[in-house]
Design a protein around this motif. Structure first.
Motif, short mmCIF file in Angstrom:
data_model
loop_
_atom_site.label_atom_id
_atom_site.label_comp_id
_atom_site.label_asym_id
_atom_site.label_seq_id
_atom_site.Cartn_x
_atom_site.Cartn_y
_atom_site.Cartn_z
N VAL A 1 -11.02 8.59 2.51
CA VAL A 1 -10.57 9.07 1.21
C VAL A 1 -9.06 9.27 1.32
N ASP A 2 -8.30 8.61 0.45
CA ASP A 2 -6.84 8.71 0.52
C ASP A 2 -6.39 10.00 -0.14
N ASP A 3 -5.81 10.90 0.67
CA ASP A 3 -5.27 12.16 0.14
C ASP A 3 -3.82 12.02 -0.27
N GLY A 4 -3.29 10.79 -0.24
CA GLY A 4 -1.92 10.55 -0.68
C GLY A 4 -0.93 10.54 0.47
N PRO A 5 0.23 9.97 0.24
CA PRO A 5 1.25 9.90 1.29
C PRO A 5 1.62 11.28 1.82
N ARG A 6 1.92 11.33 3.10
CA ARG A 6 2.35 12.57 3.76
C ARG A 6 3.29 12.20 4.88
N THR A 7 4.00 13.15 5.39
CA THR A 7 4.90 12.90 6.51
C THR A 7 4.07 12.34 7.66
N GLY A 66 2.84 4.88 4.23
CA GLY A 66 2.61 3.51 3.74
C GLY A 66 1.61 3.47 2.60
N THR A 67 1.40 2.24 2.09
CA THR A 67 0.45 2.02 1.00
C THR A 67 -0.79 1.34 1.58
N ILE A 111 0.81 0.28 9.54
CA ILE A 111 1.74 1.28 10.07
C ILE A 111 3.17 0.93 9.64
N VAL A 112 3.89 1.93 9.11
CA VAL A 112 5.30 1.77 8.74
C VAL A 112 6.13 2.71 9.62
N ALA A 113 7.45 2.56 9.58
CA ALA A 113 8.35 3.38 10.39
C ALA A 113 8.09 4.86 10.14
N GLY A 114 7.96 5.63 11.22
CA GLY A 114 7.76 7.07 11.13
C GLY A 114 6.30 7.50 11.10
N ASP A 115 5.37 6.54 11.08
CA ASP A 115 3.94 6.89 11.04
C ASP A 115 3.44 7.30 12.42
N SER A 116 2.41 8.14 12.42
CA SER A 116 1.68 8.47 13.65
C SER A 116 0.19 8.31 13.37
N PHE A 117 -0.54 7.95 14.39
CA PHE A 117 -1.98 7.71 14.24
C PHE A 117 -2.68 8.98 13.76
N PHE A 118 -2.30 10.12 14.31
CA PHE A 118 -2.90 11.40 13.92
C PHE A 118 -2.71 11.65 12.43
N GLY A 143 3.84 -2.39 11.53
CA GLY A 143 3.14 -3.62 11.17
C GLY A 143 1.72 -3.69 11.71
N GLN A 144 1.34 -2.77 12.59
CA GLN A 144 -0.03 -2.77 13.14
C GLN A 144 -1.01 -2.33 12.05
#
Length: 141
Positions: A66-72, A76-77, A91-98, A128-129
């Protein structure tokens, strides 16, 4: 002429008075306990059942993402399937798996099971992953 300096002379040896030491020793007995043998089995009783190993713990899957919307950490979309549910995230710049797991309301361990291509427990993800979000399609991405 020979002159001795007082600081260079060897010290005088003074004999000390003898010291008397008195020691008191107390001995206590050590008690040894001999265990009693177990009671004899009742010949009329039923035999004990064989031990049964525990079943492995069940793995509960949480269901669709369930997408809760973008967050720090997850800005990405997501790509959506035909019914509008999140299917994949890139994955975009600044993303973390957690943070991706948090954004899509999934436990990190479940998201790792859904994405066996992600290594190091999600510590390292690359721009890009693709991350699979479809709980019915394991390893897609």
């Amino acid at each position: 002429m020979l002159t001795l300096l007082a600081g260079c002379a060897p010290p005088e040896v003074v004999e000390a008075a003898p010291v008397t030491v008195t020691a008191t020793v107390t001995a206590t007995a050590t008690v040894t306990v001999t265990p009693e043998p177990p009671p004899a089995a009742d010949p009329g009783a039923a035999p004990a059942p064989d031990p049964v190993p525990n079943d492995p713990a069940p793995v509960y899957e949480w269901g669709p993402a369930v997408d809760d919307g973008p967050r720090t950490g997850a800005t990405g979309t997501p790509e959506l399937d035909g019914s509008g549910e999140p299917e994949r995230y890139v994955i975009v710049a600044g993303d973390s798996f957690f943070d991706v797991a948090q954004r899509f309301n999934l436990p990190q361990q479940q998201l790792l099971r859904m994405n066996p291509q992600i290594h190091d427990f999600g510590e390292t993800v690359y721009i890009g992953q693709q991350v699979n979000l479809d709980w019915q399609k394991v390893g897609v991405g």
